[in-house]
Design an enzyme around this catalytic site. Sequence first.
Site, PDB file in Angstrom:
ATOM      1  N   LYS A  21      -9.738   1.010  -2.185  1.00  0.00           N
ATOM      2  CA  LYS A  21      -9.969  -0.727  -2.404  1.00  0.00           C
ATOM      3  C   LYS A  21     -11.187  -1.587  -3.057  1.00  0.00           C
ATOM      4  O   LYS A  21     -11.508  -1.637  -3.817  1.00  0.00           O
ATOM      5  CB  LYS A  21      -8.395  -1.830  -2.228  1.00  0.00           C
ATOM      6  CG  LYS A  21      -7.355  -1.596  -2.232  1.00  0.00           C
ATOM      7  CD  LYS A  21      -6.383  -2.375  -2.182  1.00  0.00           C
ATOM      8  CE  LYS A  21      -5.122  -1.980  -1.728  1.00  0.00           C
ATOM      9  NZ  LYS A  21      -3.951  -2.902  -1.008  1.00  0.00           N
ATOM     10  N   GLN A  43      -2.833  -5.902   4.107  1.00  0.00           N
ATOM     11  CA  GLN A  43      -2.409  -4.278   3.785  1.00  0.00           C
ATOM     12  C   GLN A  43      -1.204  -3.944   4.618  1.00  0.00           C
ATOM     13  O   GLN A  43      -0.936  -4.320   5.891  1.00  0.00           O
ATOM     14  CB  GLN A  43      -3.805  -2.985   4.361  1.00  0.00           C
ATOM     15  CG  GLN A  43      -3.030  -1.455   3.849  1.00  0.00           C
ATOM     16  CD  GLN A  43      -2.810  -1.640   2.462  1.00  0.00           C
ATOM     17  OE1 GLN A  43      -3.811  -1.860   1.749  1.00  0.00           O
ATOM     18  NE2 GLN A  43      -1.996  -0.987   1.934  1.00  0.00           N
ATOM     19  N   ASP A  46      -2.069  -9.417  -4.731  1.00  0.00           N
ATOM     20  CA  ASP A  46      -0.999  -8.587  -4.746  1.00  0.00           C
ATOM     21  C   ASP A  46       0.213  -9.139  -5.597  1.00  0.00           C
ATOM     22  O   ASP A  46       1.265  -8.715  -5.779  1.00  0.00           O
ATOM     23  CB  ASP A  46      -0.600  -8.167  -3.501  1.00  0.00           C
ATOM     24  CG  ASP A  46      -0.992  -6.864  -3.085  1.00  0.00           C
ATOM     25  OD1 ASP A  46      -1.404  -5.891  -3.841  1.00  0.00           O
ATOM     26  OD2 ASP A  46      -0.635  -6.811  -1.911  1.00  0.00           O
TER      27      ASP A  46
HETATM   28  N1  LIG Z   1      -0.720  -5.050   0.389  1.00  0.00           N
HETATM   29  C1  LIG Z   1      -0.016  -4.004  -0.112  1.00  0.00           C
HETATM   30  N2  LIG Z   1       0.430  -3.226   0.146  1.00  0.00           N
HETATM   31  C2  LIG Z   1       0.379  -1.449  -0.064  1.00  0.00           C
HETATM   32  C3  LIG Z   1       0.952  -1.912  -1.369  1.00  0.00           C
HETATM   33  C4  LIG Z   1       0.717  -2.702  -2.117  1.00  0.00           C
HETATM   34  O1  LIG Z   1       0.038  -2.299  -3.545  1.00  0.00           O
HETATM   35  N3  LIG Z   1       0.213  -3.762  -1.704  1.00  0.00           N
HETATM   36  N4  LIG Z   1       0.656  -0.123  -2.260  1.00  0.00           N
HETATM   37  C5  LIG Z   1       1.027   0.755  -0.725  1.00  0.00           C
HETATM   38  C6  LIG Z   1      -0.149   1.195  -0.785  1.00  0.00           C
HETATM   39  N5  LIG Z   1      -1.491   1.220  -1.688  1.00  0.00           N
HETATM   40  C7  LIG Z   1      -1.525   0.142  -2.272  1.00  0.00           C
HETATM   41  O2  LIG Z   1      -1.943  -0.540  -1.211  1.00  0.00           O
HETATM   42  C8  LIG Z   1      -1.399   2.512  -2.576  1.00  0.00           C
HETATM   43  C9  LIG Z   1      -0.827   3.881  -2.294  1.00  0.00           C
HETATM   44  C10 LIG Z   1      -1.194   5.497  -2.933  1.00  0.00           C
HETATM   45  C11 LIG Z   1      -2.458   4.634  -3.987  1.00  0.00           C
HETATM   46  C12 LIG Z   1      -2.556   5.756  -4.478  1.00  0.00           C
HETATM   47  O3  LIG Z   1      -3.625   5.846  -5.494  1.00  0.00           O
HETATM   48  N6  LIG Z   1      -2.924   6.976  -4.014  1.00  0.00           N
HETATM   49  C13 LIG Z   1      -3.131   8.259  -4.675  1.00  0.00           C
HETATM   50  C14 LIG Z   1      -2.811   9.609  -3.750  1.00  0.00           C
HETATM   51  C15 LIG Z   1      -3.927   8.742  -2.877  1.00  0.00           C
HETATM   52  C16 LIG Z   1      -3.700  10.088  -1.259  1.00  0.00           C
HETATM   53  O4  LIG Z   1      -5.073  11.107  -1.574  1.00  0.00           O
HETATM   54  O5  LIG Z   1      -3.209  10.489  -0.472  1.00  0.00           O
HETATM   55  C17 LIG Z   1      -1.699   8.818  -5.997  1.00  0.00           C
HETATM   56  O6  LIG Z   1      -1.247   8.496  -6.157  1.00  0.00           O
HETATM   57  O7  LIG Z   1      -2.862   9.626  -6.974  1.00  0.00           O
HETATM   58  C18 LIG Z   1      -3.471   3.496  -4.188  1.00  0.00           C
HETATM   59  C19 LIG Z   1      -2.679   2.852  -2.908  1.00  0.00           C
HETATM   60  C20 LIG Z   1       1.809   0.680   0.326  1.00  0.00           C
HETATM   61  N7  LIG Z   1       1.334  -0.400   0.620  1.00  0.00           N
END
Ligand SMILES: Nc1nc2c(c(=O)[nH]1)N[C@@H](CN(C=O)c1ccc(C(=O)N[C@@H](CCC(=O)O)C(=O)O)cc1)CN2
Length: 294
Positions: free
Chosen positions: A53, A97, A120
């Site tokens: 982020k 988070q 969020d």
């Molecule tokens: N406050 C929040 N917590 C969580 C959220 C949220 O939207 N707000 N969502 C998820 C986690 N998350 C962001 O926080 C998130 C998860 C995955 C990805 C992402 O880009 N994933 C990659 C692969 C990542 C890796 O290599 O491990 C992909 O899909 O290509 C971004 C954000 C739970 N918590």
Amino acid sequence: MTALTLDGVATATQVKLELTERVRALAALGIVPGLGTLLVGDDPGSRSYVAGKHRDCAEVGIESIRVDLPGSATSADVRAAIADLNAAREVTGYIIQLPLPVGHNENAMLELMDPAKDADGLHPTNLGRLVLGIEGELSSPLPCTPAGIVELLRRYDVPIAGKNVVVIGRGLTVGRPLGLLFTRKGLDATVTLTHSRTVDLAAEVRRADIVVAAVGVPHLVQADWIKPGAAVLDVGITRVENPETGKGILTGDVHPDVASVAGYLSPNPRGVGPMTRAMLLANVVKASERLLKP
Ligand SMILES: Nc1nc2c(c(=O)[nH]1)N[C@@H](CN(C=O)c1ccc(C(=O)N[C@@H](CCC(=O)O)C(=O)O)cc1)CN2
């Protein structure tokens, strides 16, 4: 037939380019968006999402402010950090988070946030505005993953209105708000929100024009569950150990064979995840643009 890939990386890159322009326009008016992040504990996944982020913010010109608390932090410590973020002038929006370490009441913490700074869209006021269907270009923030899914479908011209959508998983950040979003006026889908007590999940999914899998069960969704030509969005992700190498491989909720039946398929990783990140930036920019509204 092989499904068209819903490329989250390319789409998020385009969204970020557009946001960079909007951040420049804000800067010209003396407005600097600033995203705060509150991370509690040292879960490696959460650490890496938070680090991502901050990198994303730097890419589009948004300031970012990091607050990290140790796993030993008490709920009083978390409440104090939230109060500081609510008060900090340089923080125009922030996120907590999730998940918080065991022992903290997530809903109670989300409720303490200033809803105007909730980047969020998870504060009860903002979720309530989603329920009420309060809309408009600069309306209150939407939860990032649901917003990212809809944006990805829109940018690939996947029809939504009147379609049957089956969402697998009813969690706070994806399934539950996504059901509300898809049924909003303007999107007009018919939604079935399924969960662990759903009696015949395969039968529900077979009726779907759009399937969203957000449960974190590797390869749950099978090719013979999919209506030919359907759009399939793979959201849940699990690190599964490869028995030969001992290394963890990121594995989605959708079996790879689904690509031979679906019309559209978001890969995982590189599908919905990057869109989640881009939508967070969009929420931060919109919150600053809202300040310009009379
Ligand atoms: N406050 C929040 N917590 C969580 C959220 C949220 O939207 N707000 N969502 C998820 C986690 N998350 C962001 O926080 C998130 C998860 C995955 C990805 C992402 O880009 N994933 C990659 C692969 C990542 C890796 O290599 O491990 C992909 O899909 O290509 C971004 C954000 C739970 N918590």
